[in-house]
Design a protein around this motif. Structure first.
Motif, PDB file in Angstrom:
ATOM      1  N   ALA A 286     -38.570  85.106   6.645  1.00 54.89           N
ATOM      2  CA  ALA A 286     -37.172  84.936   6.520  1.00 54.89           C
ATOM      3  C   ALA A 286     -36.743  85.833   5.514  1.00 54.89           C
ATOM      4  O   ALA A 286     -35.703  86.584   5.716  1.00 54.89           O
ATOM      5  N   ALA A 287     -37.433  85.558   4.288  1.00 56.27           N
ATOM      6  CA  ALA A 287     -36.802  86.432   3.129  1.00 56.27           C
ATOM      7  C   ALA A 287     -36.843  87.795   3.178  1.00 56.27           C
ATOM      8  O   ALA A 287     -36.183  88.470   3.115  1.00 56.27           O
ATOM      9  N   LEU A 288     -38.219  88.166   3.790  1.00 58.43           N
ATOM     10  CA  LEU A 288     -38.460  89.443   3.953  1.00 58.43           C
ATOM     11  C   LEU A 288     -37.709  90.325   4.926  1.00 58.43           C
ATOM     12  O   LEU A 288     -37.079  91.247   4.924  1.00 58.43           O
ATOM     13  N   ALA A 289     -37.190  89.388   6.124  1.00 60.15           N
ATOM     14  CA  ALA A 289     -36.424  89.800   7.320  1.00 60.15           C
ATOM     15  C   ALA A 289     -34.848  90.084   6.596  1.00 60.15           C
ATOM     16  O   ALA A 289     -34.371  91.232   7.082  1.00 60.15           O
ATOM     17  N   ARG A 290     -34.484  89.014   5.925  1.00 60.49           N
ATOM     18  CA  ARG A 290     -33.159  89.478   5.380  1.00 60.49           C
ATOM     19  C   ARG A 290     -33.120  90.787   4.474  1.00 60.49           C
ATOM     20  O   ARG A 290     -32.162  91.446   4.434  1.00 60.49           O
ATOM     21  N   ALA A 291     -34.075  91.135   3.514  1.00 53.93           N
ATOM     22  CA  ALA A 291     -34.202  91.975   2.656  1.00 53.93           C
ATOM     23  C   ALA A 291     -34.296  93.234   3.593  1.00 53.93           C
ATOM     24  O   ALA A 291     -33.742  94.361   2.948  1.00 53.93           O
ATOM     25  N   THR A 292     -35.095  93.255   4.544  1.00 57.55           N
ATOM     26  CA  THR A 292     -35.278  94.584   5.153  1.00 57.55           C
ATOM     27  C   THR A 292     -33.946  94.973   6.019  1.00 57.55           C
ATOM     28  O   THR A 292     -33.512  96.063   6.038  1.00 57.55           O
ATOM     29  N   ASP A 293     -33.311  94.017   6.431  1.00 59.26           N
ATOM     30  CA  ASP A 293     -32.015  94.130   7.359  1.00 59.26           C
ATOM     31  C   ASP A 293     -30.859  94.824   5.993  1.00 59.26           C
ATOM     32  O   ASP A 293     -30.309  95.655   6.562  1.00 59.26           O
ATOM     33  N   ARG A 294     -30.811  94.041   5.137  1.00 59.47           N
ATOM     34  CA  ARG A 294     -29.997  94.626   3.890  1.00 59.47           C
ATOM     35  C   ARG A 294     -30.188  96.081   3.543  1.00 59.47           C
ATOM     36  O   ARG A 294     -29.438  96.795   3.288  1.00 59.47           O
ATOM     37  N   THR A 295     -31.502  96.432   3.236  1.00 57.44           N
ATOM     38  CA  THR A 295     -31.872  97.628   2.914  1.00 57.44           C
ATOM     39  C   THR A 295     -31.661  98.704   3.892  1.00 57.44           C
ATOM     40  O   THR A 295     -30.855  99.736   3.716  1.00 57.44           O
ATOM     41  N   GLU A 296     -31.887  98.380   5.152  1.00 56.79           N
ATOM     42  CA  GLU A 296     -31.469  99.210   6.495  1.00 56.79           C
ATOM     43  C   GLU A 296     -30.036  99.547   6.299  1.00 56.79           C
ATOM     44  O   GLU A 296     -29.780 100.626   6.643  1.00 56.79           O
ATOM     45  N   ASN A 297     -29.156  98.816   6.072  1.00 54.34           N
ATOM     46  CA  ASN A 297     -27.809  98.782   6.267  1.00 54.34           C
ATOM     47  C   ASN A 297     -27.263  99.573   5.010  1.00 54.34           C
ATOM     48  O   ASN A 297     -26.358 100.341   5.583  1.00 54.34           O
ATOM     49  N   VAL A 298     -27.709  99.660   3.969  1.00 46.09           N
ATOM     50  CA  VAL A 298     -27.218 100.261   2.925  1.00 46.09           C
ATOM     51  C   VAL A 298     -27.505 101.755   2.974  1.00 46.09           C
ATOM     52  O   VAL A 298     -26.475 102.526   2.605  1.00 46.09           O
TER      53      VAL A 298
END
Length: 281
Positions: free
Chosen positions: A43-55
């Protein structure tokens, strides 16, 4: 123009900027065979991946170490929002380019699958009167390796690299650490050859220039420090004899990276391939 040292510095600097691409584009197809991990880590890695993709972009500071050598440092922009590209500066002497650039720093771009170095115009050869030197990625990673790393797969982005973490074997949560003045959670994974997918053509192939410099790599050890905003603070990868560390200084709102004008560019790709072939031979 003599390219005696070209194979070495192009291989090292190219590796530094493309290192975070491993495994990301293969994640969807690897999911069925992924090693199970704790729900909390996923879950933590999924959140970080999504945030990184978006920026979509970041200002970065990087360091590359080849074996026991001195680190080569780079600073600049790393972009993945509208195609993978970067714009960085390096120490000219550290990358053995003082014969082509008198200034203490040399600028390097990566756009549309090619590297561009801001050099001093040369008196003869392919760089006669040119301000930029072009090297296609295939000269470093081979044809198949370059396609894996620079195609339309998003494989070069930090977000892609973090997706690879979720499908690696032995993903661990190493706890809280302070990195660059920020509190972050440290994750580590070992990505073996079986899960490298087509990226093994770039990293695990001892016959291309990059593989000859690193000794090839059967696995990649990757560390990611995720900060309180669910964005990476640092990514560190070790493969073969190379260790690459990327610190993220600021996310988003970076300038678009564009290729230099063709009239100001000299292409030395074929010369480099020949030089690399002689060194490998």
């Amino acid at each position: 123009m003599r390219l005696r040292h070209t194979a070495t510095w192009v291989g090292v600097t190219a590796a530094a900027l493309l290192a975070t691409s491993a495994c990301g584009a293969e994640s969807a197809r690897s999911a069925a065979t992924a090693v199970g991990n704790a729900d909390k880590i996923m879950a933590a890695l999924a959140r970080a991946t999504d945030r990184t993709e978006n920026v979509g972009s970041a200002e970065v500071r990087m360091s590359t170490v080849m074996g026991d050598g001195s680190p080569i440092t780079m600073e600049g922009t790393y972009s993945w929002g509208h195609g993978y590209a970067f714009d960085v500066e390096m120490d000219t002497r550290a990358v053995q380019m003082q014969r082509l650039q008198d200034a203490a720093k040399i600028r390097m771009l990566f756009v549309d699958g090619a590297y561009y170095y801001d050099v001093d115009p040369q008196p003869s050869g392919p760089l006669k009167g040119k301000e930029w030197m072009k090297v296609d990625a295939s000269a470093v990673f081979g044809e198949k390796g370059a396609q894996a790393l620079t195609g339309n797969t998003g494989g070069g982005s930090p977000a892609a690299s973090m997706r690879g973490l979720k499908y690696a074997n032995d993903v661990d949560d190493l706890g809280k650490e302070t990195v660059d003045g920020q509190s972050a959670t440290h994750y580590r994974a070992v990505i073996d050859r079986e899960h490298l997918g087509r990226f093994k053509d770039a990293y695990g192939n001892g016959d291309n220039l990059f593989g000859s410099l690193t000794g090839g790599s059967d696995s990649i050890t990757m560390d990611v420090w995720v900060g309180p905003k669910d964005l990476p603070v640092r990514i560190k990868q070790r493969f073969g004899r190379v260790t690459v560390t990327m610190d993220f200084e600021k996310f988003g709102a970076t300038s678009t990276v564009k290729a230099p004008p063709a009239a100001q560019t000299g292409d030395v790709t074929e010369e480099l391939k020949k030089a690399a072939g002689r060194q490998q031979g």
